[in-house]
Design an enzyme around this catalytic site. Structure first.
Site, short mmCIF file in Angstrom:
data_model
loop_
_atom_site.label_atom_id
_atom_site.label_comp_id
_atom_site.label_asym_id
_atom_site.label_seq_id
_atom_site.Cartn_x
_atom_site.Cartn_y
_atom_site.Cartn_z
N HIS A 148 56.90 -19.18 27.98
CA HIS A 148 55.98 -19.32 29.12
C HIS A 148 56.38 -20.49 30.01
O HIS A 148 56.24 -20.42 31.24
CB HIS A 148 54.55 -19.49 28.61
CG HIS A 148 53.95 -18.21 28.09
ND1 HIS A 148 52.71 -18.15 27.51
CD2 HIS A 148 54.43 -16.95 28.07
CE1 HIS A 148 52.45 -16.90 27.15
NE2 HIS A 148 53.48 -16.16 27.48
N GLU B 93 42.10 -15.07 18.38
CA GLU B 93 43.10 -16.12 18.13
C GLU B 93 42.49 -17.43 17.64
O GLU B 93 42.75 -18.49 18.20
CB GLU B 93 43.96 -16.35 19.38
CG GLU B 93 45.30 -17.03 19.04
CD GLU B 93 46.27 -17.10 20.20
OE1 GLU B 93 46.59 -16.03 20.77
OE2 GLU B 93 46.70 -18.20 20.54
N HIS C 52 59.58 -11.36 30.85
CA HIS C 52 58.88 -11.93 29.69
C HIS C 52 59.67 -11.77 28.39
O HIS C 52 59.83 -12.73 27.63
CB HIS C 52 57.49 -11.30 29.56
CG HIS C 52 56.72 -11.83 28.38
ND1 HIS C 52 56.35 -13.15 28.26
CD2 HIS C 52 56.32 -11.22 27.23
CE1 HIS C 52 55.72 -13.33 27.10
NE2 HIS C 52 55.70 -12.18 26.45
N HIS D 144 56.77 -18.22 22.32
CA HIS D 144 56.09 -18.11 23.61
C HIS D 144 55.82 -19.45 24.29
O HIS D 144 55.64 -19.51 25.50
CB HIS D 144 54.80 -17.31 23.47
CG HIS D 144 55.03 -15.82 23.38
ND1 HIS D 144 55.75 -15.25 22.36
CD2 HIS D 144 54.67 -14.81 24.21
CE1 HIS D 144 55.80 -13.93 22.54
NE2 HIS D 144 55.16 -13.64 23.67
N LYS E 242 44.42 -8.83 24.90
CA LYS E 242 44.65 -10.00 25.76
C LYS E 242 44.89 -9.50 27.18
O LYS E 242 45.83 -8.72 27.41
CB LYS E 242 45.86 -10.81 25.29
CG LYS E 242 45.54 -11.83 24.21
CD LYS E 242 46.72 -12.77 23.98
CE LYS E 242 46.37 -13.80 22.91
NZ LYS E 242 47.52 -14.67 22.58
N GLU F 267 60.33 -8.44 21.64
CA GLU F 267 59.03 -8.53 20.93
C GLU F 267 59.10 -7.78 19.59
O GLU F 267 58.42 -8.14 18.63
CB GLU F 267 57.89 -7.99 21.80
CG GLU F 267 57.67 -8.75 23.12
CD GLU F 267 56.78 -9.99 23.00
OE1 GLU F 267 56.52 -10.46 21.87
OE2 GLU F 267 56.38 -10.52 24.06
N ASN G 210 52.55 -15.61 18.86
CA ASN G 210 53.04 -16.43 19.97
C ASN G 210 54.37 -17.09 19.65
O ASN G 210 54.83 -17.98 20.38
CB ASN G 210 51.98 -17.49 20.29
CG ASN G 210 51.56 -17.46 21.74
OD1 ASN G 210 51.85 -18.40 22.47
ND2 ASN G 210 50.91 -16.41 22.19
N LYS H 198 51.03 -5.68 14.63
CA LYS H 198 50.09 -6.32 15.55
C LYS H 198 48.65 -5.98 15.18
O LYS H 198 47.77 -6.83 15.18
CB LYS H 198 50.39 -5.90 17.00
CG LYS H 198 49.45 -6.60 17.98
CD LYS H 198 50.08 -6.97 19.27
CE LYS H 198 49.12 -7.84 20.08
NZ LYS H 198 49.61 -8.18 21.38
N ARG I 151 46.40 -15.10 14.55
CA ARG I 151 46.92 -14.41 15.74
C ARG I 151 47.93 -15.27 16.49
O ARG I 151 48.83 -14.75 17.16
CB ARG I 151 45.78 -13.99 16.67
CG ARG I 151 46.29 -13.22 17.86
CD ARG I 151 45.23 -12.52 18.68
NE ARG I 151 45.87 -11.76 19.74
CZ ARG I 151 45.31 -10.80 20.44
NH1 ARG I 151 44.05 -10.46 20.19
NH2 ARG I 151 45.97 -10.17 21.38
N ARG J 277 30.86 -7.02 34.35
CA ARG J 277 30.94 -7.73 33.04
C ARG J 277 31.60 -6.90 31.95
O ARG J 277 31.43 -7.17 30.76
CB ARG J 277 29.55 -8.19 32.57
CG ARG J 277 28.86 -9.13 33.52
CD ARG J 277 27.78 -9.95 32.82
NE ARG J 277 27.05 -10.73 33.78
CZ ARG J 277 25.94 -10.32 34.39
NH1 ARG J 277 25.42 -9.15 34.09
NH2 ARG J 277 25.35 -11.10 35.27
#
Ligand SMILES: O=C(O)C(=O)C[C@@H](O)[C@H](O)[C@H](O)COP(=O)(O)O
Ligand SMILES: [Zn+2]
Length: 359
Positions: free
Chosen positions: A253, A238, A266, A249, A144, A186, A246, A228, A242, A122
């Protein structure tokens, strides 16, 4: 010189950026609470740096048990199968809750190893050791972690903050050109969404960045990380701002997924995605077409693609966008642009507009 960016919030940590940090065993080992350190790396990075990191850790803490595990290079390693394999290796290693995972590599290694650390018992500690520009400026920061599914990128994952990030800029000397350029996409993103002066700076320093001038790269990394950090410390999960990170993205994606994670990398997909998002913004009256031209020109100059690869089915791309994590109630939400330094989340964009923005 080592640059430091502190990330505040509920579990603060430090990003160190500098030459030779992977050899600083004492600094690396200071984040290990127990006796187990697992270094996860990939087939490109393992032969270059993994033994050195293990030796540095062990020299600083002789009681430490270190193991190195190597995953295949490339986005296809960010899979549930690899994730399960890492968990089995942690079990075989006898890793207890005080174990620490060191993610040594690019975004794929960071996301996969970070997710394994998030789930093992966990949640155990993870230290990010990014060795690509993209991982240094983006994926190693903010927690993330994820794996991909054939249906979509990063669909299974967790928010799991690193204990620390060490960006050893010496590793950029061995980085393939294509990976360097991917990271620059980025970097451009930060200028585009929240810092017009930084976008100007990138334009002025594009040649130095491509030539890997050490100071210029370190400055780009530190400024990107500061952007960031400012966002993720306020909105780690997010819930709001946040999502601006993206930018580009939703398109990116969709392209990566449709190409089966074996086409554009990416950063390249983000470059194309940002241009599509800028075009969409212009179509919706939020930005002027000149801004799109400026963004595309900069990305091209940095050696990045700006057009959706030929042969991809637009309808399939939009179908992937419907599984984007920002979508709400099946409606498309995009991060759109109002020109240099300003972006916002726009809900409920019509499918026809998204299709038209593909170019
Ligand atoms: O950290 C974030 O938040 C980002 O969105 C940064 C992105 O550049 C990064 O690619 C991230 O992994 C994308 O996350 P996702 O939630 O869209 O899967
Ligand atoms: Zn990204």
């Amino acid at each position: 010189m080592t640059r430091i960016v502190d990330v505040g919030g509920h579990a603060p940590y430090r990003i160190a950026i500098g030459d030779g940090l992977l050899s600083d065993g004492a600094a690396l080992a200071s984040h290990v609470r127990g006796r187990h350190a697992m270094i996860v790396s990939d087939a490109h990075v393992t032969p270059l740096y993994a033994r050195g990191v293990a030796d540095a850790l062990q020299a600083a803490n002789p009681g430490l048990r270190c193991m190195v595990t190597c995953i295949p290079a490339g986005e296809s390693a960010k899979s549930l199968d690899r994730f399960a394999e890492l968990l089995r290796e942690l079990a075989d290693f006898g890793a207890t809750r005080d174990a620490c995972v060191f993610a040594l590599g690019g975004g794929v290694v960071g996301d996969l190893a970070g997710f394994a650390a998030a789930c093992w018992m966990r949640g155990i500690d993870c230290v990010q050791l990014p060795t690509t520009l993209l991982a240094m400026v983006d994926s190693s920061v903010g927690g993330k972690t994820a794996v991909d599914l054939p249906q979509g990128k990063n669909l299974v994952g967790a928010f799991h903050l690193p204990r620390a990030v060490f960006a050893d800029t010496a590793t950029l000397r061995t980085l393939p050109d294509r990976e360097l350029r991917a990271g620059l996409a980025e970097v451009v993103k930060y200028g585009a969404i929240r810092d017009a002066a930084f976008l100007d700076w990138i334009e002025t320093h594009a040649d130095a960045l491509l030539a890997r001038d050490a100071d210029t790269l370190a400055e780009a990394i530190a400024r990107s990380c500061a952007h960031k950090a400012a966002i993720v410390e306020r909105d780690p999960f997010e819930r709001g701002e946040r999502a601006l990170l993206n930018f580009g993205h939703t398109f990116a994606h969709a392209i990566e997924t449709e190409q089966g994670y074996g086409g554009l990398n990416h950063g390249e997909a983000v470059a194309v995605g940002m241009v599509c998002a800028a075009r969409l913004s212009a179509r919706l009256g939020m930005a002027v077409a000149d801004d799109t031209q400026r963004l595309a020109a900069l990305l091209r100059r940095l050696g990045l693609p700006v057009d959706v690869p030929a042969g991809l089915d637009p309808a399939a791309l939009v179908a992937h966008m419907r599984l984007d994590k920002k979508a709400i109630a099946g409606r498309l939400r995009f991060v759109l642009w109002s020109g240099a330094g300003a972006a916002q989340v726009v809900p409920d964009v019509a499918e026809a507009e998204a299709l038209a923005a593909l170019g």
